[in-house]
Scaffold this motif. Structure first.
Motif, PDB file in Angstrom:
ATOM      1  N   MET A 145       0.822  -1.198   0.000  1.00 57.27           N
ATOM      2  CA  MET A 145       0.000   0.000   0.000  1.00 57.27           C
ATOM      3  C   MET A 145       0.864   1.260   0.000  1.00 57.27           C
ATOM      4  O   MET A 145       0.524   2.265  -0.634  1.00 57.27           O
ATOM      5  CB  MET A 145      -0.930   0.005   1.224  1.00 57.27           C
ATOM      6  N   LEU A 146       1.992   1.203   0.714  1.00 61.15           N
ATOM      7  CA  LEU A 146       2.927   2.324   0.674  1.00 61.15           C
ATOM      8  C   LEU A 146       3.427   2.557  -0.755  1.00 61.15           C
ATOM      9  O   LEU A 146       3.493   3.696  -1.234  1.00 61.15           O
ATOM     10  CB  LEU A 146       4.113   2.048   1.605  1.00 61.15           C
TER      11      LEU A 146
ATOM     12  N   GLY B  52      -4.767  -6.610  -6.287  1.00 61.74           N
ATOM     13  CA  GLY B  52      -6.178  -6.646  -5.900  1.00 61.74           C
ATOM     14  C   GLY B  52      -6.368  -7.353  -4.572  1.00 61.74           C
ATOM     15  O   GLY B  52      -7.173  -6.927  -3.732  1.00 61.74           O
ATOM     16  N   PHE B  53      -5.621  -8.431  -4.347  1.00 57.83           N
ATOM     17  CA  PHE B  53      -5.700  -9.142  -3.067  1.00 57.83           C
ATOM     18  C   PHE B  53      -5.154  -8.268  -1.942  1.00 57.83           C
ATOM     19  O   PHE B  53      -5.709  -8.252  -0.834  1.00 57.83           O
ATOM     20  CB  PHE B  53      -4.921 -10.451  -3.152  1.00 57.83           C
ATOM     21  N   MET B  54      -4.079  -7.521  -2.213  1.00 60.12           N
ATOM     22  CA  MET B  54      -3.563  -6.591  -1.203  1.00 60.12           C
ATOM     23  C   MET B  54      -4.616  -5.528  -0.888  1.00 60.12           C
ATOM     24  O   MET B  54      -4.765  -5.106   0.261  1.00 60.12           O
ATOM     25  CB  MET B  54      -2.286  -5.925  -1.708  1.00 60.12           C
TER      26      MET B  54
ATOM     27  N   THR C 255      -2.173   9.363   4.135  1.00 63.28           N
ATOM     28  CA  THR C 255      -2.193   7.903   4.179  1.00 63.28           C
ATOM     29  C   THR C 255      -0.777   7.338   4.227  1.00 63.28           C
ATOM     30  O   THR C 255      -0.516   6.333   4.911  1.00 63.28           O
ATOM     31  CB  THR C 255      -2.945   7.347   2.953  1.00 63.28           C
ATOM     32  N   ILE C 256       0.162   7.970   3.511  1.00 62.12           N
ATOM     33  CA  ILE C 256       1.559   7.541   3.581  1.00 62.12           C
ATOM     34  C   ILE C 256       2.064   7.629   5.023  1.00 62.12           C
ATOM     35  O   ILE C 256       2.776   6.738   5.519  1.00 62.12           O
ATOM     36  CB  ILE C 256       2.429   8.390   2.637  1.00 62.12           C
ATOM     37  N   ILE C 257       1.685   8.705   5.732  1.00 56.16           N
ATOM     38  CA  ILE C 257       2.080   8.852   7.140  1.00 56.16           C
ATOM     39  C   ILE C 257       1.432   7.760   7.991  1.00 56.16           C
ATOM     40  O   ILE C 257       2.078   7.181   8.881  1.00 56.16           O
ATOM     41  CB  ILE C 257       1.694  10.249   7.659  1.00 56.16           C
ATOM     42  N   VAL C 258       0.156   7.475   7.736  1.00 54.76           N
ATOM     43  CA  VAL C 258      -0.532   6.414   8.477  1.00 54.76           C
ATOM     44  C   VAL C 258       0.179   5.075   8.277  1.00 54.76           C
ATOM     45  O   VAL C 258       0.461   4.342   9.239  1.00 54.76           O
ATOM     46  CB  VAL C 258      -2.009   6.299   8.034  1.00 54.76           C
ATOM     47  N   LEU C 259       0.474   4.746   7.024  1.00 52.49           N
ATOM     48  CA  LEU C 259       1.125   3.471   6.734  1.00 52.49           C
ATOM     49  C   LEU C 259       2.545   3.430   7.297  1.00 52.49           C
ATOM     50  O   LEU C 259       2.967   2.419   7.865  1.00 52.49           O
ATOM     51  CB  LEU C 259       1.159   3.248   5.220  1.00 52.49           C
TER      52      LEU C 259
ATOM     53  N   THR D  27      -1.252  -0.952  11.731  1.00 50.77           N
ATOM     54  CA  THR D  27      -2.508  -0.692  11.047  1.00 50.77           C
ATOM     55  C   THR D  27      -2.387   0.405  10.033  1.00 50.77           C
ATOM     56  O   THR D  27      -1.780   1.416  10.319  1.00 50.77           O
ATOM     57  CB  THR D  27      -3.629  -0.239  12.002  1.00 50.77           C
ATOM     58  N   PRO D  28      -3.012   0.234   8.849  1.00 51.49           N
ATOM     59  CA  PRO D  28      -3.155   1.354   7.937  1.00 51.49           C
ATOM     60  C   PRO D  28      -4.377   2.131   8.317  1.00 51.49           C
ATOM     61  O   PRO D  28      -5.295   1.600   8.851  1.00 51.49           O
ATOM     62  CB  PRO D  28      -3.308   0.706   6.594  1.00 51.49           C
TER      63      PRO D  28
END
Length: 386
Positions: free
Chosen positions: A24-25, A149-151, A348-352, A385-386
């Motif tokens: 995701m990153l 897609g699975f990710m 979101t990058i910070i969250v991840l 967690t993301p």
């Protein structure tokens, strides 16, 4: 919620997050320049622009445009042709060794009025191409798309489980509290939860649309098998129409637009390509409104006779795919929406990144004071967690 239920949700959240976070990153980092793909094209000098001419200058025949394109690469066949999204005076013609899908393609940009070649941009190389391929399929084709897609599915699981866990873990704190006077790990955990809450809906939407987009190839193949196969019955046993036997593409385009008025061309798929049949030139038309401009209406025209065979309505799953693609990149609202998408992407990058930090540093909890360690364990039940 009892302690066992919390532990179960925490396990689901932790491992779904850990597995998908790195990918995701990668998708967030590569997606950031793709949000501004037109602007990046201008910055990198890869955008093609038609020269200024008097308004209302008539367009050359599409047959002449295609003839000029073929002359640039006589050893190749025309796979697709499309008008530029922002400039009706510009044709892009894609040429490949065979009609079959391939990464070996050449693009020719042609002035729609003079039928003169303006450029031959290389869309299959350079920075933006690398970003796109990493974002779409990791340079692995359909297996890469399905893997991503699975990710994306794991991301949705992580989001839902994170929402379930957030309330009991944060019941003693107000929403958005960041305990700046506590240890670094707890401050990052609070920031992680705060930004996770802020980006929650956006991340769910982008994750869901991204997952849908990875199914595009399979959805199109199923549509062809399910709905177009019946239209091919009269053509059974006939070979693909040779170029010399094809009718006028300009006349076919006019017939398609007359069949579906108040539309404009999105792109043309020629016989034998992935979006057409061996016997048809398929015109994909779109509406003129902001929403309908993202929806396509295919019109199949017999490649020999230039007569319309069918104009089937797209099924719901392809409509969902067409709606999800521009929503995924923030293409609905112009620059303001692109900026919002970019800011949420950075958040979101910070969250991840903070999720990875919390997970990688969890071993330090044991060295903290007992009271703080107990609180940290409870709050960090969803490390990563993301």
């Amino acid at each position: 919620m009892n302690s066992q239920t919390i532990k179960t949700w925490a396990w689901v959240h932790k491992w779904s997050s850990i597995v998908c976070t790195v990918f995701m990153l990668l998708l967030c980092l590569t997606g950031l320049p793709l949000i501004f793909h037109h602007e990046m094209g201008h910055l990198l000098g890869t955008e093609v622009e038609a020269p200024k001419m008097a308004p209302g200058t008539p367009h050359a025949s599409l047959d002449k445009v295609l003839s000029v394109a073929r002359a640039q690469h006589p050893d190749r066949v025309v796979q697709y042709a499309s008008k530029d999204e922002d400039d009706d005076n510009l044709w892009f013609v894609t040429m490949t060794p065979t009609p079959a899908p391939t990464d070996d393609f050449r693009s020719v940009a042609i002035d729609a009025r003079t039928a003169q070649v303006l450029a031959q941009p290389r869309f299959n190389e350079g920075f933006m191409f690398v970003m796109l391929r990493l974002h779409v399929d990791l340079f692995a084709g359909l297996p890469g798309k399905l893997f991503l897609g699975f990710m994306g599915l794991l991301l949705l699981v992580a989001i839902v489980s994170g929402v379930v866990l957030y309330a009991p873990f944060m019941r003693k704190l107000d929403f958005g509290t960041v305990r700046r006077n506590r240890r670094t790990r707890l401050k990052w955990l609070d920031l992680h939860n705060l930004l996770g809450g802020v980006t929650l809906v956006w991340l769910f939407v982008v994750g869901a649309t991204g997952m849908i987009n990875t199914w595009a190839d399979l959805a199109i193949k199923y549509w062809q098998y399910d709905q177009l196969s019946s239209l091919m019955v009269p053509y059974q046993g006939q070979p693909t129409v040779p170029l010399a036997e094809r009718g006028s593409v300009q006349r076919s385009l006019e017939a398609a637009q007359a069949r579906v008025p108040d539309t404009k061309l999105s792109f043309i798929a020629f016989p034998g390509t992935a979006y057409s049949s061996p016997h048809h030139t398929t015109f994909f038309l779109k509406g003129n409104e902001p929403f309908t401009s993202k929806l396509l209406q295919p019109v199949l025209v017999d490649a020999k006779t230039s007569e319309i065979t069918a104009a089937p309505k797209l099924p719901w799953y392809l409509m969902a795919l067409l709606v999800s693609q521009p929503l995924h990149f923030g293409d609905y609202g112009g620059m303001p929406m692109q900026i919002i998408w970019a800011l949420l992407d950075i958040a979101t990058i910070i969250v991840l990144g903070s999720g990875l930090y919390l997970w990688l540093g969890k071993g330090r909890i044991a060295r903290e004071p007992k009271e703080e360690a107990a609180e940290a364990r409870a709050l960090a039940g969803a490390d990563g967690t993301p």
